[in-house]
Scaffold this motif. Sequence first.
Motif, PDB file in Angstrom:
ATOM      1  N   ALA A 237       5.827  -7.471  -2.320  1.00 26.91           N
ATOM      2  CA  ALA A 237       4.456  -6.847  -2.385  1.00 26.91           C
ATOM      3  C   ALA A 237       4.341  -6.086  -3.620  1.00 26.91           C
ATOM      4  CB  ALA A 237       4.355  -5.877  -1.293  1.00 26.91           C
ATOM      5  N   ARG A 238       3.167  -5.823  -3.893  1.00 30.08           N
ATOM      6  CA  ARG A 238       2.652  -4.976  -5.182  1.00 30.08           C
ATOM      7  C   ARG A 238       1.313  -4.363  -4.747  1.00 30.08           C
ATOM      8  NH1 ARG A 238       1.636  -8.533 -10.612  1.00 30.08           N
ATOM      9  NH2 ARG A 238       3.731  -8.292 -10.897  1.00 30.08           N
TER      10      ARG A 238
ATOM     11  N   SER B 255      13.098  -3.694  -7.106  1.00 36.57           N
ATOM     12  CA  SER B 255      11.634  -4.017  -7.978  1.00 36.57           C
ATOM     13  C   SER B 255      11.555  -5.104  -8.991  1.00 36.57           C
ATOM     14  CB  SER B 255      11.126  -2.630  -8.295  1.00 36.57           C
ATOM     15  OG  SER B 255      12.100  -2.257  -9.420  1.00 36.57           O
TER      16      SER B 255
ATOM     17  N   GLY C 127       8.690  -6.861 -11.213  1.00 32.75           N
ATOM     18  CA  GLY C 127       7.417  -6.326 -10.898  1.00 32.75           C
ATOM     19  C   GLY C 127       7.109  -6.431  -9.477  1.00 32.75           C
ATOM     20  N   TRP C 128       7.927  -6.776  -8.743  1.00 33.28           N
ATOM     21  CA  TRP C 128       7.599  -7.063  -7.223  1.00 33.28           C
ATOM     22  C   TRP C 128       8.490  -6.290  -6.268  1.00 33.28           C
ATOM     23  CZ3 TRP C 128       3.171  -9.273  -5.274  1.00 33.28           C
ATOM     24  CH2 TRP C 128       2.389 -10.087  -6.260  1.00 33.28           C
ATOM     25  N   HIS C 129       7.949  -5.477  -5.416  1.00 31.07           N
ATOM     26  CA  HIS C 129       8.833  -4.885  -4.265  1.00 31.07           C
ATOM     27  C   HIS C 129       9.277  -5.835  -3.572  1.00 31.07           C
ATOM     28  CE1 HIS C 129      10.444  -2.503  -1.257  1.00 31.07           C
ATOM     29  NE2 HIS C 129       9.703  -2.888  -0.278  1.00 31.07           N
TER      30      HIS C 129
ATOM     31  N   ILE D 181       4.080  -1.802 -10.703  1.00 32.92           N
ATOM     32  CA  ILE D 181       4.104  -2.332  -9.115  1.00 32.92           C
ATOM     33  C   ILE D 181       3.103  -1.734  -8.401  1.00 32.92           C
ATOM     34  CG2 ILE D 181       5.413  -0.673  -7.833  1.00 32.92           C
ATOM     35  CD1 ILE D 181       7.521  -2.885  -7.412  1.00 32.92           C
ATOM     36  N   HIS D 182       2.343  -0.626  -8.733  1.00 27.04           N
ATOM     37  CA  HIS D 182       1.408  -0.113  -7.855  1.00 27.04           C
ATOM     38  C   HIS D 182      -0.094  -0.586  -8.657  1.00 27.04           C
ATOM     39  CE1 HIS D 182       4.399   2.956  -7.302  1.00 27.04           C
ATOM     40  NE2 HIS D 182       4.249   2.879  -6.204  1.00 27.04           N
ATOM     41  N   SER D 183      -0.079  -1.301  -9.505  1.00 23.64           N
ATOM     42  CA  SER D 183      -1.402  -1.605 -10.271  1.00 23.64           C
ATOM     43  C   SER D 183      -2.189  -2.955  -9.358  1.00 23.64           C
ATOM     44  CB  SER D 183      -1.203  -2.114 -11.635  1.00 23.64           C
ATOM     45  OG  SER D 183      -2.184  -2.551 -12.253  1.00 23.64           O
TER      46      SER D 183
END
Lengths: 522, 522
Positions: A370-371, A390, A393-395, B2-4
Amino acid sequence: MIHSLSLSDVLAEHARSRPQVTAVVDGDVRLTYPELDARVTRLASALADRGVAAGDRVLWLGQNAHAVLELLLACSRLGAIFCPANWRQSEDELRFIRTDLTPAAVVWEPSDATTSLHAQSTAAPASSEGSGEGQAPSGAGAAENGTMVWVRAGEDYEELVASGSVREFPQVADTEPTLALYTAAFAGRPNAALLSSAALIAHSASLLVVRQMEPGFTFLNNGPLFHVGTMMFCLATLQIGGTNVFTPAFDAEEVCRLIDAERVTQAFLFGQMIDAVVKANAGGKYDLSSLRFVSHSAEWDSMITVDDSPWCRSKMGGYGQTEVGGMLTFLGLAEGGAGFAGRPSPLVQVRILGPDDSEMPPGEVGEICARGKSLFSGYFARPDLNAEKSRNGWHHTGDLGRREPDGTITFIGPKLRMIKSGAENIYPAEVERALKSHPAVADAAVIGIPDPTWHQAVKAVVALKADGVATADELIEHVKKQVASYKKPREVAFVDTIPKRGFTPDYDALDAAHGGGNYPGL
Amino acid sequence: MIHSLSLSDVLAEHARSRPQVTAVVDGDVRLTYPELDARVTRLASALADRGVAAGDRVLWLGQNAHAVLELLLACSRLGAIFCPANWRQSEDELRFIRTDLTPAAVVWEPSDATTSLHAQSTAAPASSEGSGEGQAPSGAGAAENGTMVWVRAGEDYEELVASGSVREFPQVADTEPTLALYTAAFAGRPNAALLSSAALIAHSASLLVVRQMEPGFTFLNNGPLFHVGTMMFCLATLQIGGTNVFTPAFDAEEVCRLIDAERVTQAFLFGQMIDAVVKANAGGKYDLSSLRFVSHSAEWDSMITVDDSPWCRSKMGGYGQTEVGGMLTFLGLAEGGAGFAGRPSPLVQVRILGPDDSEMPPGEVGEICARGKSLFSGYFARPDLNAEKSRNGWHHTGDLGRREPDGTITFIGPKLRMIKSGAENIYPAEVERALKSHPAVADAAVIGIPDPTWHQAVKAVVALKADGVATADELIEHVKKQVASYKKPREVAFVDTIPKRGFTPDYDALDAAHGGGNYPGL
C-alpha cells in the motif's frame, strides 16, 4: 505550512466553529469543544513544563477515558508522540514497552503490573534494562536524560491539567508522528506504529465517507483505545465535530444505558457483543433507536435503526492494520464484489506484489502492499525493519492477498504463517473459513505442523459451539468439499476457545500448545 | 513518497480496482477506467515526446469534453500543469492568458478568437508580447524556448493520443501543482490559481463527505470545466470511482436526455437552469428519477429524487473560491446555524482576521482567512501577490466575513468592494440581500459612488422581474426596514440584467456604467 492540518488544529477550529457542541462525555465529565481545547492547552503546557518536548513520547497505561483523547491532542499541540498501551499486559510486557518507547511521561491507572512498574521506575536506577529511566526527575530535559514523569490518572492528572498555563504553541507540521500504537509482534515483541496527524486525518476522511458521518455523530468508545479499531472511530468523530462518549470497557448494560442517555450513533460492537446488548436490553428497558448500525438479528434490528451507509449496508469492515491507519479496504466500496475485503479506501493505492516486488496479475496471490495518505510513518526506533517494510516505495503489510478479476481484494492470511506442504502454499484463512462454515463450529484456527515428508501438514484447532457436535473426520470431510484436498487438515484438536491477539488467533500460542512450526516465512 | 497520492495515482488504482466501471461518457465515447488509464498514459507520452516536461503548462481552449479530464490526468502523470480556460473570452483575453501562462502545448477548438490566436502564434514571432511563443516548434524543450505545440480538439487530438507509447512514468509528488484555473481579476487581469493533486484530492474528500458520494455516482458535467464549481464535482466523482458524463454546455433538453440515458446522480444545476429542465421535461418525457438533488419546486421534486445528504438537505453551497479548491465552508455542516455560509470543511481551518492579522472576536467583521489541506499553491508567476496573500501563514481570501456566536460563518462581500460612507463600512452583499428580498426584484447589485461629503454613497443597480413593478423610493424604503439607515441606497438605477463574472456581479462593469468609484480598498 499553509497546507498543514494537525489534530491540534482540528480541535482549535472546532473550538471556534462549534462552541456549543459537546466534544467529550465521560461519567460526570461533559466538555464542549472550547472547554476541551482549553484543557488540552493547559495539559500541553503542563507537560512542557515537566520537560516533555517535541518528539518525546507520552505513555498512557489505563482503561478508556477522555484523558486518552486529551493526551493525544496535547501531544499533537506539543509535537510529541502519544502512546495508549494495553494496561492489561503482564509486567514483563509493560516493562518492554517502557524500555522500548523511553517515554518522557507516563499517566497510569494502578493495577498489579503498573504499580510494580511504577515502583521500579521511580525507586532506583534501572540501568540493567539498558535505559536510564527511573532516575529522579530533574525538571527540564526529562526525556533526554531518561527520567520520567509519572502521573496517576484521576486526581493527579486533574492537578496536572490545572497546573498548566494558557500559552501559544508554534505550529507543528502534520507530517510529524503524533500517535504510537503497539502492534505487529513479528519476532515475539510488538513494534510501535507511528501515525502522523496527516495520516490519521486522511483515515478519518475515508471513514467519514464510507460511514457517511456528519455533524451530530456520537461515538461510544467502548472498545479499547489502544487498538486502532476504536481509535479510528474516535478520531473520525473528532474530525466531523461530533461527540465522543467514553466508558472504561465493554459492559452490555452500561452500553445500553449510555446509548439511551447520550443518543449514541455508533459503538464498537461485534457479534457476541451485540448478542450481549440484546440480552441486556430484553424487554426494551433502554431506547437504542439512536444507534444506526448494521443489521444483525431480528431482535437487534427492532431495537436500533438499521443504517444504510456503505459501512453498514451489508457487512461491516474490510481489510486493515494499524500501519495503514486502520482500514485499507472497505467492503462497503465493493457491494457484490468477489473479494472478501472489498475495495481500497479512496485515499490509498493497493498493489499485490510478488517476492521480487513485481505486480501479480489478478487472481494470483502476493503480498498486499500500500501507498497513500493514511499510511504510518514507520515503527518507532526500528530503522532496519522500516527500510525492509517500505522497500521500493510501497508499504509491505506482511499479509497475503489477491486482486479478483473484478478489482476487489481478497485477504488470504499473514505471509509469515503460510503453510508449505509439498510444493503447495496453504493459507490458514482459507481453511479456517471452510471450518467455520460448519454449523457445529464456533471458532477455528489452522496451524502448520512439521512433517518429515511434506515439510508441513495442516492441523486444525477447533472450538465447537456449546451445543455443537462434530468429529474430526466430519470436519475434515467438510473442508474437503470446499477447498482443494491438499489443504484439508490432517489432524484436528478440540479446544474450548481459540486464544486471540486482538481479533486474530494467537498463532504463537497455538503453535506452542499444538506443536506448530517449520513455517517457511518465519 | 509512500504518502503521496496524485490524480494520476488515483486513476492507476481505479484501473485495477474498477476494471469494469465506466469512467467517462462523452457522446459516442465510453471509456472504462482501464481504457481511460491507457489513453492517459499514451497522451502523457505523446506530450512528453513533443517537449512537454514537468512544470510545463498545457492549455485547453474549448468546451466541455472528456479530453479535459484526460489532459488533466496526463499532466498529473507528467508533473505538468493543465489549464482549461474559458474559450468564449475575447481574443485579447485569450492572448493575455497565452502570454501569462506560456503554455508548452495548446489543445483548441476553433472559434473566431482561438482561430485568430492560433494563426498569430504559429505564423510569426510574437516577441512584442514579451514572450517568445509562436516560433516554429522545435521538438524537445518546447516550453523552455517558448515554442508551443498546437493541437486541434477532435481528430488531431485523437491522433496525438494514438501516437503516444506505453511507458512508465516516475512518481510525481502530490504537492506539485497540476491544475491552473484563471480567477481573481484583482487588477483587471485574472491570475491562474495553482492547485496540487494533494489539494484537489483533499477537496474531493470533503465533497465526498458532505454530498455522501459513493461508488456508482454519476456526474453530468454540464457546467463549464474551466470553473471550479463543475471541476470540483468532476474530480470528486473520479475520486470515488464514479462516472463522469460530459456535454459541451448547458442545454435543458440534452441534460434531460443524458440524465435518463446515463442514470445521472447529479448535474451542475441552479435556479433558472432547474426551471428550464422542468420545462424541457414537461409531460415526463424523460425519467429523471436517478437524479438525487436538492428540493426546488413541487414539479421538480416530483421528477427527481430529493436527496437527504448534508449537501442537498436544505440549501446547497456555502462559501468558496478557486483558491481553496472550491468550497471552504458548507451550509450542510451547519443546519440551523446563524451564518449564511455554514461551517468549515473538515479539512481546513478558518480565521476571521483584522487589518493587523489578529483574530476578530465572534460577531465582528474581518477578512476570511484559511489554512488546510485543500488550499491552492499560489498564483502562477505572481511571487509578490502570493507573499501578500499568504502572509503570516494564512491564505487571505480577499473576502470579508464574520464568525457568528454559534461558530458558523457569514460571508459579507469582497474586501476591495467595501463601501465607506462617513465613518461607516457598508458591505454590498448585505444591501443586495435586502434588495433581492423585494418581490418585484429579479437581481440587484450595489456599488459605491463618490460623494463630496461622505466619501462614498450607496447606489443600487436593480433588474426587475418581467412583471415586477417598484419605484426607487419603494426599494429604498424596503431596504431601510432591513438594514441600518446609513446603508440604504441614495440612488437606484434600473437595468434589464446585472452583468456577471461567473456567479457574482461584474462590479467593474457596473462601476464603469453607473459612476462607481472611490473604494477605500481599491
